[in-house]
Scaffold this active site. Structure first.
Site, mmCIF file in Angstrom:
data_model
loop_
_atom_site.group_PDB
_atom_site.id
_atom_site.type_symbol
_atom_site.label_atom_id
_atom_site.label_comp_id
_atom_site.label_asym_id
_atom_site.label_seq_id
_atom_site.Cartn_x
_atom_site.Cartn_y
_atom_site.Cartn_z
ATOM 1 N N GLU A 1 16.267 16.109 4.171
ATOM 2 C CA GLU A 1 16.482 16.927 5.366
ATOM 3 C C GLU A 1 17.636 17.882 5.100
ATOM 4 O O GLU A 1 18.689 17.464 4.599
ATOM 5 C CB GLU A 1 16.822 16.051 6.565
ATOM 6 C CG GLU A 1 15.656 15.201 7.010
ATOM 7 C CD GLU A 1 16.001 14.327 8.195
ATOM 8 O OE1 GLU A 1 15.088 13.656 8.698
ATOM 9 O OE2 GLU A 1 17.179 14.294 8.609
ATOM 10 N N HIS B 1 22.793 6.484 7.960
ATOM 11 C CA HIS B 1 23.883 5.768 8.638
ATOM 12 C C HIS B 1 24.421 4.579 7.841
ATOM 13 O O HIS B 1 25.446 4.011 8.213
ATOM 14 C CB HIS B 1 23.487 5.444 10.071
ATOM 15 C CG HIS B 1 23.274 6.713 10.838
ATOM 16 N ND1 HIS B 1 24.276 7.651 10.997
ATOM 17 C CD2 HIS B 1 22.160 7.264 11.386
ATOM 18 C CE1 HIS B 1 23.795 8.694 11.644
ATOM 19 N NE2 HIS B 1 22.513 8.489 11.888
ATOM 20 N N GLU C 1 7.380 18.187 11.607
ATOM 21 C CA GLU C 1 7.806 16.905 12.156
ATOM 22 C C GLU C 1 8.135 17.133 13.626
ATOM 23 O O GLU C 1 9.015 17.935 13.956
ATOM 24 C CB GLU C 1 9.032 16.377 11.396
ATOM 25 C CG GLU C 1 9.488 15.034 11.963
ATOM 26 C CD GLU C 1 10.250 14.192 10.957
ATOM 27 O OE1 GLU C 1 9.953 14.258 9.752
ATOM 28 O OE2 GLU C 1 11.145 13.466 11.408
ATOM 29 N N THR D 1 15.932 24.132 23.207
ATOM 30 C CA THR D 1 16.495 23.322 24.298
ATOM 31 C C THR D 1 16.348 21.833 24.038
ATOM 32 O O THR D 1 17.196 21.043 24.425
ATOM 33 C CB THR D 1 15.814 23.664 25.637
ATOM 34 O OG1 THR D 1 14.425 23.734 25.389
ATOM 35 C CG2 THR D 1 16.330 24.943 26.215
ATOM 36 N N ASN E 1 15.220 6.426 7.212
ATOM 37 C CA ASN E 1 16.377 7.298 7.056
ATOM 38 C C ASN E 1 17.629 6.419 6.893
ATOM 39 O O ASN E 1 17.961 5.645 7.792
ATOM 40 C CB ASN E 1 16.479 8.199 8.304
ATOM 41 C CG ASN E 1 17.657 9.146 8.233
ATOM 42 O OD1 ASN E 1 18.730 8.756 7.781
ATOM 43 N ND2 ASN E 1 17.476 10.365 8.678
ATOM 44 N N ARG F 1 24.140 16.795 5.295
ATOM 45 C CA ARG F 1 24.652 17.740 6.293
ATOM 46 C C ARG F 1 25.662 18.680 5.659
ATOM 47 O O ARG F 1 26.324 18.341 4.680
ATOM 48 C CB ARG F 1 25.312 16.982 7.458
ATOM 49 C CG ARG F 1 24.338 16.113 8.230
ATOM 50 C CD ARG F 1 24.998 15.559 9.461
ATOM 51 N NE ARG F 1 25.308 16.625 10.378
ATOM 52 C CZ ARG F 1 24.568 16.936 11.457
ATOM 53 N NH1 ARG F 1 23.499 16.228 11.749
ATOM 54 N NH2 ARG F 1 24.913 17.930 12.227
ATOM 55 N N ARG G 1 29.014 14.563 6.433
ATOM 56 C CA ARG G 1 29.597 13.447 7.198
ATOM 57 C C ARG G 1 29.009 12.093 6.819
ATOM 58 O O ARG G 1 29.620 11.083 7.031
ATOM 59 C CB ARG G 1 29.489 13.699 8.700
ATOM 60 C CG ARG G 1 28.141 13.484 9.291
ATOM 61 C CD ARG G 1 28.212 13.574 10.810
ATOM 62 N NE ARG G 1 28.441 14.949 11.245
ATOM 63 C CZ ARG G 1 27.900 15.479 12.344
ATOM 64 N NH1 ARG G 1 27.138 14.752 13.127
ATOM 65 N NH2 ARG G 1 28.128 16.729 12.677
ATOM 66 N N HIS H 1 19.639 13.102 4.987
ATOM 67 C CA HIS H 1 20.050 14.423 5.478
ATOM 68 C C HIS H 1 21.424 14.741 4.891
ATOM 69 O O HIS H 1 22.412 14.095 5.244
ATOM 70 C CB HIS H 1 20.100 14.377 7.019
ATOM 71 C CG HIS H 1 20.448 15.684 7.656
ATOM 72 N ND1 HIS H 1 20.604 15.815 9.013
ATOM 73 C CD2 HIS H 1 20.670 16.915 7.145
ATOM 74 C CE1 HIS H 1 20.897 17.070 9.300
ATOM 75 N NE2 HIS H 1 20.962 17.755 8.182
ATOM 76 N N HIS I 1 12.827 10.826 15.511
ATOM 77 C CA HIS I 1 14.096 10.926 16.242
ATOM 78 C C HIS I 1 14.085 10.011 17.460
ATOM 79 O O HIS I 1 13.265 10.161 18.355
ATOM 80 C CB HIS I 1 14.458 12.345 16.691
ATOM 81 C CG HIS I 1 15.931 12.460 16.989
ATOM 82 N ND1 HIS I 1 16.841 12.891 16.056
ATOM 83 C CD2 HIS I 1 16.639 12.143 18.078
ATOM 84 C CE1 HIS I 1 18.053 12.833 16.580
ATOM 85 N NE2 HIS I 1 17.955 12.379 17.807
#
Ligand code: PXP
Length: 239
Positions: free
Chosen positions: A72, A12, A153, A103, A9, A47, A51, A45, A188
């Protein structure tokens, strides 16, 4: 044991680029380097707030890379439209709004099946392999299979944070995916230190890893961290 794929991924890399409003570092260049070092696919991803990855990155990535692109996306009409236009190999539906999150951080597929199903079916009809990013919870897995997802996933965030019993939940959930005929991925919060117990789960065909590897690349370089992660995954599965 079957080989396990590593999806890198590169979100970043775009975070770093956007921090200064420059055109570097380029996530496409990072993806090409990761693939050269052994990555089996690239994950991004887009978003809703853009961002990190931006719309143009999605299309540039699809055009540039030789390995599968995993897109994603939130379950929104806008993202479905972009996915249908960009035609990634796979689309992983992830939660972005508070109300969609369970949660532990996975998508609440069981609670939103009626809205999700038509989107999953449209993406699948376009030849995109659809995945749901869910907690290791059998109810979420059953709901994912029922709405037509090919892949789930498993969210490894709680495991990565050391929550007791989480590894056992991941192992049990992976075995449920087999019964349901779902392909099983995981991701993750995975790092060099915590990847092996997840990599060894036989049903887990793919790991998607980003934040740790992009951070560690500052010290070791991107090719080196990709190679080391792949070596750890191979070793966990017995070479
Ligand atoms: N899988 C999914 C579905 C994700 O949304 C992310 C990013 O949050 C990851 C894997 C990679 O997680 P990380 O960046 O913590 O490695």
């Amino acid at each position: 044991m079957t080989a396990q794929r590593l999806g890198i991924n590169v979100d970043h890399v775009a975070t770093l680029r956007n921090a200064r409003g420059e055109f570097y570092p380029d996530p496409v260049q990072a993806a090409l380097l990761a693939i050269e070092a052994g990555a089996d696919g690239i994950t991004i991803h887009l978003r809703e707030d853009r961002r990190h990855i931006r719309d143009a990155d999605v299309f540039a990535m699809k055009a540039a890379i030789s390995k599968p692109l995993n897109f994603e996306m939130a379950a929104t009409e806008e993202m479905v439209r972009i996915a249908l236009e960009a035609r990634p190999h796979a689309a992983c539906i992830v939660p972005e709004k508070r109300t969609e999150v369970t949660t532990e951080g996975g998508l609440d597929v069981a609670g939103h099946a009626a809205e999700l199903e038509p989107m999953v079916r449209r993406l699948a009809a376009a030849g995109i392999r659809v995945s749901m990013f869910v907690d290791p919870d059998p109810a979420q897995l059953r709901a994912s299979a029922a709405i037509g997802a090919a892949v789930v996933e498993l969210h490894t965030g709680s495991y990565a944070h050391g929550a007791p019993g989480e590894l056992d939940r991941l192992i049990a959930a992976a075995s449920v995916t087999r019964e349901l005929g779902l392909e099983c991925h995981a991701g993750h919060g995975l790092t060099f230190a915590n990847v092996a117990p997840v990599a060894v789960i036989p049903e887990v065909m793919e790991l998607n890893i980003g934040h740790f590897l992009i951070g560690q690349a500052v010290f070791d370089g991107l090719p080196a961290v990709v190679r080391r992660m792949k070596a750890l995954m191979r070793a966990a599965r017995g070479g």
